[in-house]
Scaffold this active site. Structure first.
Site, PDB file in Angstrom:
ATOM      1  N   HIS A 143     -11.049   8.595   1.164  1.00  0.00           N
ATOM      2  CA  HIS A 143     -11.832   8.425   2.130  1.00  0.00           C
ATOM      3  C   HIS A 143     -11.716   9.031   3.405  1.00  0.00           C
ATOM      4  CE1 HIS A 143      -9.977   4.523   3.122  1.00  0.00           C
ATOM      5  NE2 HIS A 143     -10.220   5.165   4.219  1.00  0.00           N
ATOM      6  N   ASP A 152      -8.014   6.141  -1.750  1.00  0.00           N
ATOM      7  CA  ASP A 152      -9.276   6.454  -2.224  1.00  0.00           C
ATOM      8  C   ASP A 152     -10.253   7.498  -2.044  1.00  0.00           C
ATOM      9  OD1 ASP A 152     -10.911   5.500   0.767  1.00  0.00           O
ATOM     10  OD2 ASP A 152     -11.744   4.088  -1.089  1.00  0.00           O
TER      11      ASP A 152
END
Length: 261
Positions: A138, A136
């Site tokens: 991160h 995602d």
């Protein structure tokens, strides 16, 4: 940002280890920022191999981990301090007193976060920071929506991140802690050289955003576009979403040998 599309994990490990080796030969007491998870393991394996072959001495290096789960007991096999000691610092001969990580078991977590920032600063800052990237987008545990100016702090982990990390907890997502202490994006940005490793098709979308997308808290890793010295090491699968892949290959193939990463 320099993007290198590698043949395999062996080449990734060699290039990443070359960065650390060059640094340590000129600065034996260098400060190395270390990440956990599967992405940096080829680099760690190559560093350990060089130490065991007598080609490299890491005994003067200090390490600072990116993050640590909140609530795991000291020595838990899935804790990040345990993982770093197992994968890198113990086999590479880095003394335990030089191995630093956020104190996820501290009673006062905000105070522990502030103390960790001060410890990094007292060491002179991070020379080379190794990073992975989540599916995602991160980096460390700075989940989507994280402030681009954030510092070390407590963060809540998304369900997706906990599912991704369940493999380290016998596949049980519910066993993965819901909180962590993590370096912030602004903390990471203070490292003098960032080396980010990504492998596998599951990272392709995040990598495409990192390299070619807009800078946004929706994809926290994109803040690295503002860093003056970032090396992105990819395998073919992780590079599959890059629109400028041909250019990155051409630039790397024609780079002067003396320049390095």
């Amino acid at each position: 940002m320099e993007v290198v599309i590698c043949r395999d994990e062996e080449e990734i490990g060699r290039l990443g280890a070359d960065v650390v080796s060059r640094l340590v030969r000129t600065r034996p007491e260098a400060v190395l920022g270390v990440a956990t998870g599967s992405s940096p393991r080829p680099v760690y394996a190559e560093l350990v191999a060089r130490v065991r072959a007598g080609e490299l001495d890491l005994s003067g290096v200090s390490t600072f981990s990116l993050d640590e789960y909140v609530g795991l007991p000291e020595g838990h096999p899935a804790s990040y301090r345990t993982e770093i000691r197992r994968e890198l610092t113990d086999p590479a001969g880095i003394p335990p007193e030089r191995v630093h990580s956020p104190q996820g078991s501290a009673g006062d977590l905000p105070a522990a976060a502030r103390a960790y920032e001060k410890r990094i600063a007292a060491a002179g800052g991070v020379d080379v920071q190794l990073l992975g990237i989540g599916s995602d987008g991160h980096i460390a545990f700075n989940e989507p929506g994280s402030s681009l100016a954030s510092r070390t702090r407590i963060k809540t982990l998304t369900r997706r991140t906990r599912e991704d990390n369940a493999r380290f907890f016998d596949g049980d997502t519910d066993a993965v802690p819901t909180h962590c202490l993590t370096q912030g994006l602004a903390t990471i940005m203070q490292a003098r050289h960032v080396v980010l490793v990504a492998t596998g098709e599951g990272k392709a979308r995040a990598v495409a955003q990192l390299v070619e997308g807009a800078v946004s808290a929706r994809w926290p890793a994109t803040v690295l576009q503002w860093h003056p010295h970032v090396s992105v090491l990819l395998d073919e699968a992780a590079a599959a979403g890059l629109g400028l892949a041909g250019y990155y290959r051409e630039a790397w193939a024609n780079k002067p040998d003396w320049q390095g990463l």
